[in-house]
Design a protein around this motif. Sequence first.
Motif, PDB file in Angstrom:
ATOM      1  N   VAL A 111      -1.637 -29.414  15.046  1.00 25.36           N
ATOM      2  CA  VAL A 111      -0.470 -29.137  14.202  1.00 25.36           C
ATOM      3  C   VAL A 111       0.318 -30.434  14.021  1.00 25.36           C
ATOM      4  O   VAL A 111       0.673 -31.080  15.003  1.00 25.36           O
ATOM      5  CB  VAL A 111       0.442 -28.089  14.874  1.00 25.36           C
ATOM      6  CG1 VAL A 111       1.640 -27.797  13.995  1.00 25.36           C
ATOM      7  CG2 VAL A 111      -0.335 -26.840  15.189  1.00 25.36           C
ATOM      8  N   PRO A 112       0.574 -30.846  12.775  1.00 23.72           N
ATOM      9  CA  PRO A 112       1.321 -32.085  12.575  1.00 23.72           C
ATOM     10  C   PRO A 112       2.746 -31.959  13.129  1.00 23.72           C
ATOM     11  O   PRO A 112       3.398 -30.929  12.919  1.00 23.72           O
ATOM     12  CB  PRO A 112       1.333 -32.273  11.055  1.00 23.72           C
ATOM     13  CG  PRO A 112       0.913 -30.978  10.480  1.00 23.72           C
ATOM     14  CD  PRO A 112       0.117 -30.269  11.511  1.00 23.72           C
ATOM     15  N   ASN A 171     -15.704 -24.779   2.549  1.00 20.35           N
ATOM     16  CA  ASN A 171     -14.297 -24.405   2.531  1.00 20.35           C
ATOM     17  C   ASN A 171     -14.165 -22.961   3.013  1.00 20.35           C
ATOM     18  O   ASN A 171     -14.837 -22.070   2.503  1.00 20.35           O
ATOM     19  CB  ASN A 171     -13.750 -24.527   1.105  1.00 20.35           C
ATOM     20  CG  ASN A 171     -12.308 -24.093   1.030  1.00 20.35           C
ATOM     21  OD1 ASN A 171     -11.997 -22.935   1.278  1.00 20.35           O
ATOM     22  ND2 ASN A 171     -11.434 -25.011   0.695  1.00 20.35           N
ATOM     23  N   PRO A 172     -13.338 -22.733   4.032  1.00 14.03           N
ATOM     24  CA  PRO A 172     -13.272 -21.385   4.621  1.00 14.03           C
ATOM     25  C   PRO A 172     -13.034 -20.300   3.589  1.00 14.03           C
ATOM     26  O   PRO A 172     -13.675 -19.246   3.616  1.00 14.03           O
ATOM     27  CB  PRO A 172     -12.094 -21.494   5.582  1.00 14.03           C
ATOM     28  CG  PRO A 172     -11.990 -22.918   5.909  1.00 14.03           C
ATOM     29  CD  PRO A 172     -12.446 -23.680   4.709  1.00 14.03           C
ATOM     30  N   ALA A 228       7.552 -33.207  10.871  1.00 17.32           N
ATOM     31  CA  ALA A 228       6.623 -32.757   9.830  1.00 17.32           C
ATOM     32  C   ALA A 228       7.100 -31.447   9.226  1.00 17.32           C
ATOM     33  O   ALA A 228       7.488 -30.530   9.944  1.00 17.32           O
ATOM     34  CB  ALA A 228       5.235 -32.577  10.426  1.00 17.32           C
ATOM     35  N   VAL A 229       7.105 -31.384   7.913  1.00 14.03           N
ATOM     36  CA  VAL A 229       7.399 -30.127   7.241  1.00 14.03           C
ATOM     37  C   VAL A 229       6.123 -29.660   6.572  1.00 14.03           C
ATOM     38  O   VAL A 229       5.153 -30.403   6.476  1.00 14.03           O
ATOM     39  CB  VAL A 229       8.517 -30.293   6.192  1.00 14.03           C
ATOM     40  CG1 VAL A 229       9.837 -30.525   6.876  1.00 14.03           C
ATOM     41  CG2 VAL A 229       8.197 -31.414   5.250  1.00 14.03           C
ATOM     42  N   LEU A 230       6.130 -28.437   6.128  1.00 11.09           N
ATOM     43  CA  LEU A 230       4.935 -27.925   5.477  1.00 11.09           C
ATOM     44  C   LEU A 230       4.783 -28.607   4.133  1.00 11.09           C
ATOM     45  O   LEU A 230       5.487 -28.283   3.178  1.00 11.09           O
ATOM     46  CB  LEU A 230       5.075 -26.418   5.285  1.00 11.09           C
ATOM     47  CG  LEU A 230       4.901 -25.629   6.558  1.00 11.09           C
ATOM     48  CD1 LEU A 230       5.331 -24.213   6.335  1.00 11.09           C
ATOM     49  CD2 LEU A 230       3.468 -25.700   7.010  1.00 11.09           C
ATOM     50  N   PHE A 263      -5.350 -29.128   1.545  1.00 12.52           N
ATOM     51  CA  PHE A 263      -6.434 -29.712   2.324  1.00 12.52           C
ATOM     52  C   PHE A 263      -7.684 -28.838   2.208  1.00 12.52           C
ATOM     53  O   PHE A 263      -7.617 -27.615   2.317  1.00 12.52           O
ATOM     54  CB  PHE A 263      -5.948 -29.788   3.766  1.00 12.52           C
ATOM     55  CG  PHE A 263      -6.859 -30.509   4.688  1.00 12.52           C
ATOM     56  CD1 PHE A 263      -7.421 -31.699   4.312  1.00 12.52           C
ATOM     57  CD2 PHE A 263      -7.133 -29.983   5.938  1.00 12.52           C
ATOM     58  CE1 PHE A 263      -8.245 -32.365   5.179  1.00 12.52           C
ATOM     59  CE2 PHE A 263      -7.956 -30.637   6.799  1.00 12.52           C
ATOM     60  CZ  PHE A 263      -8.508 -31.842   6.427  1.00 12.52           C
ATOM     61  N   ASP A 264      -8.783 -29.475   1.968  1.00 11.13           N
ATOM     62  CA  ASP A 264     -10.040 -28.785   1.694  1.00 11.13           C
ATOM     63  C   ASP A 264     -10.422 -27.799   2.793  1.00 11.13           C
ATOM     64  O   ASP A 264     -10.995 -26.754   2.545  1.00 11.13           O
ATOM     65  CB  ASP A 264     -11.133 -29.847   1.524  1.00 11.13           C
ATOM     66  CG  ASP A 264     -12.446 -29.207   1.150  1.00 11.13           C
ATOM     67  OD1 ASP A 264     -12.421 -28.327   0.267  1.00 11.13           O
ATOM     68  OD2 ASP A 264     -13.472 -29.586   1.716  1.00 11.13           O
ATOM     69  N   GLU A 265     -10.062 -28.159   4.018  1.00 10.15           N
ATOM     70  CA  GLU A 265     -10.506 -27.345   5.143  1.00 10.15           C
ATOM     71  C   GLU A 265      -9.449 -26.355   5.597  1.00 10.15           C
ATOM     72  O   GLU A 265      -9.546 -25.782   6.667  1.00 10.15           O
ATOM     73  CB  GLU A 265     -10.868 -28.262   6.305  1.00 10.15           C
ATOM     74  CG  GLU A 265     -12.098 -29.115   6.054  1.00 10.15           C
ATOM     75  CD  GLU A 265     -13.341 -28.263   5.967  1.00 10.15           C
ATOM     76  OE1 GLU A 265     -13.498 -27.345   6.774  1.00 10.15           O
ATOM     77  OE2 GLU A 265     -14.137 -28.509   5.054  1.00 10.15           O
ATOM     78  N   ALA A 266      -8.377 -26.191   4.787  1.00  2.00           N
ATOM     79  CA  ALA A 266      -7.284 -25.353   5.245  1.00  2.00           C
ATOM     80  C   ALA A 266      -7.739 -23.916   5.440  1.00  2.00           C
ATOM     81  O   ALA A 266      -8.590 -23.413   4.709  1.00  2.00           O
ATOM     82  CB  ALA A 266      -6.145 -25.407   4.251  1.00  2.00           C
ATOM     83  N   PHE A 267      -7.162 -23.278   6.421  1.00  2.58           N
ATOM     84  CA  PHE A 267      -7.520 -21.896   6.679  1.00  2.58           C
ATOM     85  C   PHE A 267      -6.598 -20.928   5.966  1.00  2.58           C
ATOM     86  O   PHE A 267      -6.745 -19.728   6.068  1.00  2.58           O
ATOM     87  CB  PHE A 267      -7.496 -21.623   8.174  1.00  2.58           C
ATOM     88  CG  PHE A 267      -8.733 -22.122   8.845  1.00  2.58           C
ATOM     89  CD1 PHE A 267      -9.872 -21.347   8.863  1.00  2.58           C
ATOM     90  CD2 PHE A 267      -8.770 -23.371   9.414  1.00  2.58           C
ATOM     91  CE1 PHE A 267     -11.019 -21.811   9.456  1.00  2.58           C
ATOM     92  CE2 PHE A 267      -9.907 -23.830  10.001  1.00  2.58           C
ATOM     93  CZ  PHE A 267     -11.037 -23.054  10.028  1.00  2.58           C
ATOM     94  N   LEU A 268      -5.593 -21.500   5.256  1.00  2.00           N
ATOM     95  CA  LEU A 268      -4.638 -20.600   4.619  1.00  2.00           C
ATOM     96  C   LEU A 268      -4.837 -20.609   3.123  1.00  2.00           C
ATOM     97  O   LEU A 268      -5.305 -21.593   2.573  1.00  2.00           O
ATOM     98  CB  LEU A 268      -3.217 -21.043   4.968  1.00  2.00           C
ATOM     99  CG  LEU A 268      -2.900 -20.858   6.437  1.00  2.00           C
ATOM    100  CD1 LEU A 268      -1.600 -21.559   6.771  1.00  2.00           C
ATOM    101  CD2 LEU A 268      -2.769 -19.379   6.758  1.00  2.00           C
ATOM    102  N   GLU A 282      -1.488 -28.127   2.699  1.00  2.00           N
ATOM    103  CA  GLU A 282      -1.953 -26.834   2.201  1.00  2.00           C
ATOM    104  C   GLU A 282      -3.157 -26.973   1.275  1.00  2.00           C
ATOM    105  O   GLU A 282      -4.027 -26.114   1.242  1.00  2.00           O
ATOM    106  CB  GLU A 282      -0.824 -26.115   1.484  1.00  2.00           C
ATOM    107  CG  GLU A 282       0.092 -25.382   2.452  1.00  2.00           C
ATOM    108  CD  GLU A 282       1.115 -24.571   1.712  1.00  2.00           C
ATOM    109  OE1 GLU A 282       0.724 -23.567   1.103  1.00  2.00           O
ATOM    110  OE2 GLU A 282       2.290 -24.955   1.726  1.00  2.00           O
ATOM    111  N   MET A 320       6.546 -24.138  12.913  1.00  2.00           N
ATOM    112  CA  MET A 320       6.995 -25.372  12.268  1.00  2.00           C
ATOM    113  C   MET A 320       8.234 -25.148  11.416  1.00  2.00           C
ATOM    114  O   MET A 320       9.066 -26.033  11.290  1.00  2.00           O
ATOM    115  CB  MET A 320       5.888 -25.928  11.375  1.00  2.00           C
ATOM    116  CG  MET A 320       4.861 -26.740  12.137  1.00  2.00           C
ATOM    117  SD  MET A 320       3.520 -27.213  11.053  1.00  2.00           S
ATOM    118  CE  MET A 320       4.352 -28.360   9.981  1.00  2.00           C
TER     119      MET A 320
END
Lengths: 242, 205, 218
Positions: free
Chosen positions: B15-16, A8-9, B191-193, B200-205, B198, A241
Motif C-alpha cells: 500500500v503506498p 489483468n484481473p 499518498a492519496v488515492l 494500473f494494469d494490475e489493479a484489483f479494483l 487505479e 488510506m
Amino acid sequence: MSIWQYANPKKFMDTTGPLLPWIGGASLLCIVTGLVWGFFFTPDDYRQGSTVKIIYLHVPSALMAINAWFMMLVASLIWLIRRHHVSALAAKAAAPVGATMTVIALLTGAIWGQPMWGTWWAWDPRLTSFLVLFLFYLGYMALWAAIENDDTAADLTSILCLVGSVFAVLSRYAVNFWNQGLHQGASLSLDKEENVADVFYYPLLVSIAGFVLLFIFLVFLGTHTEIRARRMRALLARERMV
Amino acid sequence: MDLIVSDLTVARGGVPVLEGVSFVLTSGAALVLRGPNGAGKTTLLRTVAGLQPPMVGTVSGAEDRIAYAAHADGIKQVLTVAENLSLWADVFGQSDVEPALAAFNLGDLRDRAAGSLSAGQKRRLGLARLMVTGRPVWVLDEPTVSLDVASVALFADAVRAHLAAGGSALMATHIDLGLEAEVLDVTPHKAVLSTAIEDFDEAFL
Amino acid sequence: MIALLVRDLRLAVRAGGGFGLGLAFFLIVVVLVPFGVGPESGLLSKIAPGVLWIGALLACLLSLDRIFALDWEDGSLDLLATAPVPLEGIVSMKALAHWLTTGLPLVLAAPALGVLLSLPQQGYVWLVASLAMGTPALSVIGTFGAALTVGIKRGGLLLSLLVLPLYVPTLIFGAEVARRGAEGFEVMTPLLMLGGITFGTLALLPFASAAVLRINLR
C-alpha cells in the motif's frame, strides 16, 4: 491484442466467468462418459480381471498430479518475469487441486495394487515419487499460508516452486536408482508396443479429457476466489488510506 | 556525488504510504525528515537505503555509498564492543575502529560483552558503527532513541564532523540536534488515492 | 566475507548451544534406535548406515533456523544487505559456517557412533566419505530453507516441511554409498551422484537463497 491482456484481473474475471459453467459441465460430461463407458462397456482384462477398470481414475489423476505442478512452474515463471498477479494466484489455486490429484492417484493405486501385488503399499519408485511430490505440494501450500504479504508470498512460493521442481526431478531419478520397482510400464505412451489395447484406450482418453477440464475448472474457480479475496483486501486498504 | 531522490512513491505492505517525495542531498549537508508516527519515514529511509524497491520514482547516487542505521543495531550480545565494531569495519573494508570508539566514548567499554551494555550504550555502539563503514551518506532512523543528553551531544558532534569531512546525513528524528540542517516534512506527501494507481494494469479494483 | 565467517564461528562457540547441540542430538538419536528396534547386532549392523545418515540429517535440520533468525531479529541482516558484500556471498558464508559448526562435527563423530550400531569394518571409510560429501549439500539446501522462512515467526516447523522433501535425493545417494560400502559393494556410482548434487547445489542454490532473502528484507 496480446495474450497478456488476460493477465489483468478484471479482464480475466470477465472472460473466464461466463466460461466457468461450460467448462464445469463439459468436465462432468466427459468424466461420467469415460467412467460409465470404461466400467460397463469394456471387457475385463485377461490377467487383471475387472480391477483393471480403476485405470480410468488412476491414470487421469496421476497425469494431472504431475501436470498441475508443471502448470504451477510455468505460472511461477510468468509471475517472476512479468509480474502478473493472476499468474501467481492461479499457481496458488492449482496447488490444492494438484495435491488432491496426487492423493487420488495414491489411493486408487493402493486399491489397484492390493489385488495385483498383494499389498497396499510398496516402496516402488513411482509410488515413492508420488509421495515425495505430495510432500512438495504440502510445503508449497504451507508457505503460501504462512506469509501475510501477498506479493512476498507470491515471490517466495514461485522461487520455491522453481527450486522444488529441480529437486523433484532429482528425487525421481534418485528414487529410480534406489529401488527398481514393480509398477507396470506406462499405460499411455507414444510407443504403440507397450500401450494398453484400443478398447481400453478410448474411454481412458475421454476420462483424461474430463480430468483436464476439471483441473481447468477448479483452477479458474480458485483463481476467481483469490482475486475476490485480493479485491476485498485492496478495498480495506483503500478505506485505511482515505 | 549527490544523493538525488526524485518523485519517489514508497509502499509498505503493497500500500503506498508516501508519494512524490523529491530532494537532493549534497555533500556536507544534512536533511531531517519529520512527520507523525506511521507517516512512512522508516519506509522512505529503507527505500533510499536500497532495502526495498520504490513503487515509482528513482534514487540515484545511493549505490554502495550508504551507511544505514535503524531501530535495531545489529549488535551481537556475546561479542565485545570492540569485536562488534571491527566486524563491521572488516565487512566494509576498513580497519581502524579507534576513532569511532573515541567519538562515542566507548573506550572504557571496549572489552565488555555487548549484551551487558545498557540500552543507551548499545545505541552508541550502533551509531559508532556508522563511522567504521567509511560510507559518505548516513541514513539514520530515529538515531537518538534511548540516548541521554550527553550522548545526544556526542552524536551531534559526530554528525557535524562527518558533514565537515564532506559526508552527508539523512535522518528521521524529532529532536533538535543543533545542526545546520534542512527539514523535510513528509506529511504533505501522504499518498492519496491517485488515478495513476487505479488505472494500473494490475489493479484489483 | 572471511570476517563474517569468523564472526559466525565465534558466535557459535561462545553462545554455547549452537556448537554442541547438533552433535548431542545425533548421539541421542543413534542411542535411541537400538531401544526401538532391539539389541540384535545383525539387524543393527544392517540398518546402521541408514540410521547414521538419518541421524545426521535430522541433526543438521535442528540448527537450520538459527542460520538467519538471530541476524534477522537484531537487525544485522538489514545492515549486511547494505554492505559492500554481495548477498550471494553472505549466504554462502552462512552455509559454510553452518557446515563447519554442524556438518563437520557430525562427520567426525559418525565413526564413533558407527561402533554403537556395529557397523561392519569396511563400512567406516565410506560412511565418513559419504557424510563428508553429502553434509555440505544439506547445509546449502538448509540455508535456502532458512532464507525462505526468515520472516515468519515460529517458522521452525514450516522450515522442516520445506527442507525435508529437498533433502530426499541427498539422503538417498548418501545412504546408498554408506550402505553399499558397509556391504562391500561398488560405491562409485552413488558417490558420484552425491558429489554432483553437492557441487550443483553449492554452485546454484546461493543465488536462490540470496534472491529469497532480498524479497524477505523488503
